[in-house]
Design a protein around this motif. Structure first.
Motif, mmCIF file in Angstrom:
data_model
loop_
_atom_site.group_PDB
_atom_site.id
_atom_site.type_symbol
_atom_site.label_atom_id
_atom_site.label_comp_id
_atom_site.label_asym_id
_atom_site.label_seq_id
_atom_site.Cartn_x
_atom_site.Cartn_y
_atom_site.Cartn_z
ATOM 1 N N MET A 1 -43.452 -19.859 -9.985
ATOM 2 C CA MET A 1 -43.718 -19.597 -8.569
ATOM 3 C C MET A 1 -43.135 -20.681 -7.667
ATOM 4 O O MET A 1 -42.639 -20.399 -6.575
ATOM 5 C CB MET A 1 -45.228 -19.469 -8.332
ATOM 6 C CG MET A 1 -45.856 -18.204 -8.910
ATOM 7 S SD MET A 1 -45.137 -16.672 -8.281
ATOM 8 C CE MET A 1 -45.519 -16.763 -6.542
ATOM 9 N N THR A 2 -43.186 -21.953 -8.133
ATOM 10 C CA THR A 2 -42.550 -23.001 -7.323
ATOM 11 C C THR A 2 -41.036 -22.806 -7.302
ATOM 12 O O THR A 2 -40.385 -23.069 -6.289
ATOM 13 C CB THR A 2 -42.878 -24.404 -7.863
ATOM 14 O OG1 THR A 2 -42.494 -24.488 -9.239
ATOM 15 C CG2 THR A 2 -44.353 -24.702 -7.721
ATOM 16 N N PHE A 3 -40.475 -22.353 -8.419
ATOM 17 C CA PHE A 3 -39.037 -22.059 -8.477
ATOM 18 C C PHE A 3 -38.669 -21.012 -7.432
ATOM 19 O O PHE A 3 -37.726 -21.181 -6.649
ATOM 20 C CB PHE A 3 -38.684 -21.562 -9.885
ATOM 21 C CG PHE A 3 -37.321 -20.943 -10.009
ATOM 22 C CD1 PHE A 3 -36.203 -21.731 -10.216
ATOM 23 C CD2 PHE A 3 -37.150 -19.564 -9.924
ATOM 24 C CE1 PHE A 3 -34.943 -21.173 -10.333
ATOM 25 C CE2 PHE A 3 -35.898 -18.992 -10.035
ATOM 26 C CZ PHE A 3 -34.793 -19.800 -10.245
ATOM 27 N N LEU A 4 -39.414 -19.920 -7.379
ATOM 28 C CA LEU A 4 -39.125 -18.856 -6.420
ATOM 29 C C LEU A 4 -39.398 -19.305 -4.989
ATOM 30 O O LEU A 4 -38.664 -18.956 -4.058
ATOM 31 C CB LEU A 4 -39.963 -17.615 -6.751
ATOM 32 C CG LEU A 4 -39.628 -16.901 -8.052
ATOM 33 C CD1 LEU A 4 -40.624 -15.764 -8.305
ATOM 34 C CD2 LEU A 4 -38.209 -16.346 -8.025
ATOM 35 N N GLY A 5 -40.466 -20.093 -4.809
ATOM 36 C CA GLY A 5 -40.788 -20.578 -3.472
ATOM 37 C C GLY A 5 -39.705 -21.489 -2.920
ATOM 38 O O GLY A 5 -39.281 -21.344 -1.767
ATOM 39 N N ALA A 201 -43.767 -11.448 0.854
ATOM 40 C CA ALA A 201 -44.187 -10.925 -0.450
ATOM 41 C C ALA A 201 -44.565 -12.069 -1.397
ATOM 42 O O ALA A 201 -45.553 -11.973 -2.145
ATOM 43 C CB ALA A 201 -43.066 -10.082 -1.053
ATOM 44 N N TRP A 202 -43.780 -13.152 -1.361
ATOM 45 C CA TRP A 202 -44.068 -14.299 -2.238
ATOM 46 C C TRP A 202 -45.449 -14.869 -1.942
ATOM 47 O O TRP A 202 -46.181 -15.253 -2.870
ATOM 48 C CB TRP A 202 -42.997 -15.371 -2.034
ATOM 49 C CG TRP A 202 -43.202 -16.615 -2.846
ATOM 50 C CD1 TRP A 202 -42.715 -16.880 -4.093
ATOM 51 C CD2 TRP A 202 -43.953 -17.786 -2.450
ATOM 52 N NE1 TRP A 202 -43.118 -18.138 -4.500
ATOM 53 C CE2 TRP A 202 -43.878 -18.717 -3.517
ATOM 54 C CE3 TRP A 202 -44.672 -18.128 -1.313
ATOM 55 C CZ2 TRP A 202 -44.503 -19.956 -3.467
ATOM 56 C CZ3 TRP A 202 -45.300 -19.372 -1.263
ATOM 57 C CH2 TRP A 202 -45.197 -20.270 -2.328
ATOM 58 N N CYS A 203 -45.823 -14.950 -0.682
ATOM 59 C CA CYS A 203 -47.106 -15.549 -0.293
ATOM 60 C C CYS A 203 -48.282 -14.816 -0.928
ATOM 61 O O CYS A 203 -49.289 -15.435 -1.302
ATOM 62 C CB CYS A 203 -47.248 -15.557 1.225
ATOM 63 S SG CYS A 203 -46.136 -16.698 2.065
#
Length: 489
Positions: A1-5, A201-203
């Motif tokens: 998730m940090t990677f995508l963020g 969407a990520w949030c």
């Protein structure tokens, strides 16, 4: 998730760099700039090769922004970014890294989606938006470091931090070509709407999947929790411990890694912001191929950072080399290698294939910092990694303010002039070499005497009770120094 963020944050950051090629009206720009120099200083329009396609009409936009104005717009992002690096670590403490990162990306998505509207209002509004965007994005790195300092076991730290860091480059790899493609297909505003919408969407996923510490995660296995807790160097002391700032400021290794980051960031930020303009104005590359070449360069950087982080961990575990020696070796190649590529670009001049090859090589070599400075702050100061990294990265982000403005100064009225671009390449080479020498002489990856917080005896008892409740049976010998000023052993 940090990677995508981190990927989304950097997509929000760089989509403006590519869209700027389509937003600016070149004809109007030339009317209010100084006369161009003689044609011998410019590359001819190509007939074949990597940049052979006819330039798309989309490159002629509506805004008459000069190179100096564009430089200020690109640099304004870092006005807020530098400040946020300093306070980001403290905010991660107060709010929690999870909530800080979630709110940060939500606000970033809102500002990115609003960019097309503010562009119509004028340069001042664009500059203000970019300052706010930088202020918000500056919270991400300290927040991620603070979060991963509680989750990343020491044997895997370089690998996990590298995965986090390459998320930024993954965002560039996806964001730049996507912006070029959407600019040709639907117009440049569509890229801001699409990339901004992905952040919302990520949030949602971040809210339900991420937890502040391993102990708080409801689905973590006992064996994994035990492994992380035994291999983490953060004290996890519940009592807040202040950073020994006087020792930090007077620490040679801290300044060495900060200077190395500064020098590496100079060229990286300069070309991240101005490379689309170079490919467009000097090599006459159409916007879609422009985005694809940028994607290639930063894609190579992603792979290099991951492999170097993994390689440094492997070397550390399989050999008797000291951690400092490994970090210095990777960092030296990461800075000296790109310097050699930079000084070679003026030699090949208008050969687009050779220029792209050299830029690709520079990015691949720079990616070896994944085994170099990326993990050094966490190596030296495991308990204060978030705060100290924030300050270090703030100083290292100053090139974001200086390099685009300096490039704009050289290019003002000299659009497409090879000689002016060569000056930028030579300056980058010198800065790379200075950073390499500094880190080689003064850098260190050993835990500093002030780098860990004191261990609280009461907290140790609480942790013992907690482990008994989980039916874990193991003994840990604890030696406490009676002199609290001595580093714990």
């Amino acid at each position: 998730m940090t990677f995508l963020g981190m990927g989304l944050v950097f997509s929000h950051r760089v989509c403006f760099n590519v869209a700027l090629v389509a937003m600016v009206n070149s004809s109007a720009e030339l009317e209010i700039s100084r006369p161009e120099p003689k044609i011998d200083d410019h590359c001819p329009m190509p007939e074949s090769g990597i940049n052979s396609s006819q330039k798309s009409p989309i490159t002629e936009g509506t805004y008459p922004w000069t190179p100096s104005t564009q430089g200020v717009m690109l640099a304004s992002y870092f006005y807020g970014y530098v400040i946020a690096q300093i306070v980001g670590g403290r905010l991660a403490e107060l709010l929690g890294a999870k909530w800080l990162l979630g709110v940060t990306l939500l606000a970033s998505s809102c500002l990115t989606s609003a960019t097309p509207l503010l562009c119509d209002l004028g340069p001042v509004f664009v500059i203000t938006l970019r300052v706010l965007l930088g202020l918000i994005h500056g919270m991400m790195y300290p927040g991620c470091y603070a979060l991963l300092s509680r989750w990343a076991p020491a044997p895997e730290r370089s690998t996990l931090l590298s995965v986090c860091v390459i998320g930024t480059h993954f965002g560039v790899v996806v964001g730049m070509p996507l912006t070029g493609y959407m600019s040709e297909l639907r117009g440049w505003p569509s890229s801001f709407y699409l990339i901004g919408g992905a952040g919302f969407a990520w949030c949602v996923f971040w809210l339900f999947l991420v937890y502040e510490t391993p102990a708080e995660h409801p689905r973590i296995s006992i064996s994994e929790l035990d492994y992380i807790q035994k291999n983490i160097e953060v004290s996890n002391c519940k009592k807040r411990v202040d950073v020994p700032w006087m020792k930090v400021v007077t620490s040679g290794p801290v300044w060495a890694v900060t200077i190395a980051k500064f020098c590496g960031a100079w060229s990286f930020i300069c070309f991240q912001s101005k490379l689309p303009a170079y490919l467009d104005e000097v090599l006459h590359m159409p916007i879609q191929k422009n985005g694809m070449v940028n994607s290639l360069l930063f894609g190579v950087l992603c792979v290099s950072i991951v492999l170097s982080g993994k390689a440094s961990d492997l070397i550390l575990s399989k050999t008797k080399l000291r951690r400092t020696v490994i970090r210095k070796a990777f960092e030296t190649v990461a800075l000296v290698g790109p310097a050699c590529c930079m000084v070679s670009i003026p030699v090949v001049r208008c050969d687009a294939d050779a220029v792209v090859a050299l830029l690709t090589g520079a990015m691949a070599l720079f990616g070896l910092c994944g085994g170099g400075d990326v993990s050094v702050v966490a190596d030296m100061t495991p308990d204060f990694a978030g705060k100290i990294f924030g300050v270090s990265n703030a100083i290292a982000s100053v090139p974001g303010i200086l390099s685009p403005v300096l490039a704009g100064y050289f290019l003002e009225g000299n659009k497409g002039d090879i000689n002016q671009w060569n000056c930028i390449f030579y300056i980058s080479m010198a800065i790379y070499l200075f950073g390499a020498v500094t880190f080689l002489l003064f850098g260190s990856a050993e835990v500093q005497s002030w780098g860990t917080a004191r261990t609280d005896i009461r907290f140790l008892k609480e942790r013992t009770i907690s482990t008994k409740e989980r039916n874990l049976t193991f003994s840990v010998p604890i030696i406490l120094s009676l002199d609290l000023d001595e580093p714990k052993k």
